[in-house]
Design an enzyme around this catalytic site. Structure first.
Site, PDB file in Angstrom:
ATOM      1  N   THR A  14      58.473 -30.429  81.545  1.00 33.03           N
ATOM      2  CA  THR A  14      57.764 -31.112  80.455  1.00 33.03           C
ATOM      3  C   THR A  14      57.263 -30.145  79.388  1.00 33.03           C
ATOM      4  O   THR A  14      56.651 -30.568  78.406  1.00 33.03           O
ATOM      5  CB  THR A  14      56.569 -31.909  81.006  1.00 33.03           C
ATOM      6  OG1 THR A  14      55.676 -31.007  81.682  1.00 33.03           O
ATOM      7  CG2 THR A  14      57.033 -32.980  81.976  1.00 33.03           C
ATOM      8  N   ARG A  43      50.302 -32.600  87.862  1.00 32.15           N
ATOM      9  CA  ARG A  43      49.814 -33.456  86.777  1.00 32.15           C
ATOM     10  C   ARG A  43      50.939 -34.251  86.130  1.00 32.15           C
ATOM     11  O   ARG A  43      50.764 -35.404  85.721  1.00 32.15           O
ATOM     12  CB  ARG A  43      49.114 -32.592  85.723  1.00 32.15           C
ATOM     13  CG  ARG A  43      48.491 -33.364  84.574  1.00 32.15           C
ATOM     14  CD  ARG A  43      47.782 -32.451  83.594  1.00 32.15           C
ATOM     15  NE  ARG A  43      48.711 -31.554  82.915  1.00 32.15           N
ATOM     16  CZ  ARG A  43      48.817 -30.262  83.158  1.00 32.15           C
ATOM     17  NH1 ARG A  43      48.066 -29.690  84.082  1.00 32.15           N
ATOM     18  NH2 ARG A  43      49.677 -29.501  82.494  1.00 32.15           N
ATOM     19  N   CYS A 132      61.272 -13.727  73.364  1.00 35.77           N
ATOM     20  CA  CYS A 132      62.025 -14.378  72.296  1.00 35.77           C
ATOM     21  C   CYS A 132      62.189 -13.494  71.062  1.00 35.77           C
ATOM     22  O   CYS A 132      63.244 -13.494  70.418  1.00 35.77           O
ATOM     23  CB  CYS A 132      61.371 -15.702  71.912  1.00 35.77           C
ATOM     24  SG  CYS A 132      59.591 -15.601  71.629  1.00 35.77           S
ATOM     25  N   GLN A 159      55.635 -14.762  63.844  1.00 37.00           N
ATOM     26  CA  GLN A 159      55.992 -15.616  64.971  1.00 37.00           C
ATOM     27  C   GLN A 159      55.366 -17.010  64.893  1.00 37.00           C
ATOM     28  O   GLN A 159      54.173 -17.162  64.627  1.00 37.00           O
ATOM     29  CB  GLN A 159      55.593 -14.934  66.280  1.00 37.00           C
ATOM     30  CG  GLN A 159      56.383 -13.663  66.525  1.00 37.00           C
ATOM     31  CD  GLN A 159      56.028 -12.969  67.830  1.00 37.00           C
ATOM     32  OE1 GLN A 159      55.931 -11.754  67.864  1.00 37.00           O
ATOM     33  NE2 GLN A 159      55.844 -13.722  68.901  1.00 37.00           N
ATOM     34  N   ARG A 245      51.175 -13.681  64.264  1.00 33.98           N
ATOM     35  CA  ARG A 245      51.349 -15.132  64.399  1.00 33.98           C
ATOM     36  C   ARG A 245      51.108 -15.787  63.030  1.00 33.98           C
ATOM     37  O   ARG A 245      50.123 -15.479  62.351  1.00 33.98           O
ATOM     38  CB  ARG A 245      50.365 -15.696  65.422  1.00 33.98           C
ATOM     39  CG  ARG A 245      50.654 -17.137  65.813  1.00 33.98           C
ATOM     40  CD  ARG A 245      51.857 -17.257  66.716  1.00 33.98           C
ATOM     41  NE  ARG A 245      51.592 -16.746  68.051  1.00 33.98           N
ATOM     42  CZ  ARG A 245      52.507 -16.707  69.017  1.00 33.98           C
ATOM     43  NH1 ARG A 245      53.749 -17.148  68.793  1.00 33.98           N
ATOM     44  NH2 ARG A 245      52.213 -16.221  70.209  1.00 33.98           N
ATOM     45  N   HIS A 252      60.916 -17.845  64.664  1.00 38.28           N
ATOM     46  CA  HIS A 252      60.347 -16.519  64.473  1.00 38.28           C
ATOM     47  C   HIS A 252      61.120 -15.777  63.380  1.00 38.28           C
ATOM     48  O   HIS A 252      62.357 -15.795  63.364  1.00 38.28           O
ATOM     49  CB  HIS A 252      60.430 -15.693  65.759  1.00 38.28           C
ATOM     50  CG  HIS A 252      59.486 -16.128  66.835  1.00 38.28           C
ATOM     51  ND1 HIS A 252      58.514 -17.086  66.643  1.00 38.28           N
ATOM     52  CD2 HIS A 252      59.357 -15.719  68.131  1.00 38.28           C
ATOM     53  CE1 HIS A 252      57.830 -17.247  67.773  1.00 38.28           C
ATOM     54  NE2 HIS A 252      58.333 -16.429  68.673  1.00 38.28           N
ATOM     55  N   ASN A 325      62.922 -19.818  68.028  1.00 36.10           N
ATOM     56  CA  ASN A 325      62.404 -19.142  69.219  1.00 36.10           C
ATOM     57  C   ASN A 325      62.492 -19.981  70.484  1.00 36.10           C
ATOM     58  O   ASN A 325      62.498 -19.436  71.593  1.00 36.10           O
ATOM     59  CB  ASN A 325      60.949 -18.718  68.998  1.00 36.10           C
ATOM     60  CG  ASN A 325      60.054 -19.874  68.594  1.00 36.10           C
ATOM     61  OD1 ASN A 325      60.221 -20.442  67.503  1.00 36.10           O
ATOM     62  ND2 ASN A 325      59.105 -20.224  69.426  1.00 36.10           N
TER      63      ASN A 325
END
Length: 347
Positions: A14, A43, A132, A159, A245, A252, A325
């Protein structure tokens, strides 16, 4: 091509990368898939995901989940890999691991098929997928390195937040809406979920990806350096990295400076890249043609442009490298590894 059929498991089904792997497996024609097992945390157990026209129920990952599994894709984080990979291997599965858990292990191949597929034959049940950012960079640099040699790499990354997972994407979108409404944007994930402080990523740039190490480089920067040297099998390669980031959902981007062993021209580098596997050259300044993450999102290739000769160093060049990425940087590279192993009949 092998005539075998395979039982495939996806751990972290997931998550952002897990969902991409499932989607790619659904489209894959070179692996004859007889059964798919989807595994996740307690979960998420009980949820269903559609695969080739049928609903598959997600199961909680357990030590016994890998009986009769041939190929197990792991993308649920290092702790999950540490807990379950050994059981998958003991059950006879070949593990393709997307976490950092085994990347620097001497006995585990760290593989980008366009670069070092030959190391797959050395596997002992586990193959690791690189970080990545390192992955897309080595894909682009390998044909240059092969033709002209490579002495030094200095890289600055830009990124996307999807590298941190689905929750980081949600936080970026939530912060952006809050800021546009003139409200305070709270942060709980960026730049590193386990660090002391958190900063908004919406309309911002954070010069920190992962936690800082003792030498003031982040773990992301250290991983890029160490993994690149391992993939290129060149411990003497000179390299430095700054990982940043940016408020981009997927894709990326990297500004890369390289020093070659032999003098080359821009046209020679373009020619080498134009025929390189997994690489698409987008480099025409007069037409404003260059790679962008928005264009690269959803594509499996690595895009290269802005190739320039350093004005002060005849061996130096600047490049701009962009890739999705979640695809080439993780899920697609995992599928490529599996396909290559099926082709070589080493699963």
């Amino acid at each position: 091509m092998s005539k075998k059929s395979y039982h495939v498991a996806v751990v972290g089904a997931t998550g952002a990368v897990g969902l991409k792997i499932i989607d790619l497996l659904e489209q894959e024609t070179q692996i004859d898939i007889k059964e798919v097992t989807l595994l996740s945390s307690k979960r998420s157990a009980g949820k269903t995901i559609s695969f080739k026209g049928r609903e598959i129920t997600i199961q909680e990952a357990k030590q016994t989940s890998f009986e009769e599994v041939d190929i197990a894709f792991f993308s649920a984080g290092g702790e999950v890999s540490k807990q379950f990979v050994s059981y998958a291997v003991a059950s006879g599965a070949v593990v393709i691991d997307n976490t950092s858990e085994y990347r620097m292990s001497a006995e585990v191949p760290l593989v980008v098929p366009e670069v070092n597929a030959h190391t797959l034959t050395e596997h002992k049940g586990i193959i690791s997928v690189p970080n990545c950012s390192a992955l897309q960079m080595v894909t682009a640099l390998q044909p240059i390195r092969k033709s002209f040699g490579l002495e030094r790499i200095i890289i600055s990354t830009y990124q996307a937040v999807s590298g941190t997972g689905i929750h980081a994407i949600d936080e970026l979108k939530h912060q952006a809406m809050k800021m546009l409404a003139g409200e305070e944007a709270k942060a709980s994930i960026m730049p590193a979920k386990n660090d002391k402080k958190h900063y908004p990523i919406a309309f911002n740039v954070l010069p920190q990806v992962d936690l800082f190490t003792e030498n003031d480089y982040t773990f992301e920067e250290v991983k890029m350096i160490q993994e690149t040297k391992k993939i290129f099998e060149d411990p003497n390669l000179k390299m430095a990295a700054t990982c940043v980031r940016v408020p981009v959902v997927t894709g990326h981007s990297e500004s890369v400076y390289i020093e070659l062993e032999r003098i080359a021209t821009v046209d020679e580098i373009r020619k080498v890249l134009s025929s390189a596997p997994g690489v698409i050259l987008q480099d025409s300044p007069s037409k404003q043609l260059y790679p962008t993450p928005l264009y690269a999102a959803g594509r499996t290739d690595t895009f290269v442009g802005r190739i320039r000769k350093d004005p002060d160093n005849p061996y130096g060049f600047h490049l701009w490298i962009v890739s999705d990425n979640l695809l080439k940087g993780a899920a697609w590279n995992s599928i490529q590894i599996a396909v290559t192993m099926v082709e070589k009949d080493i699963i």
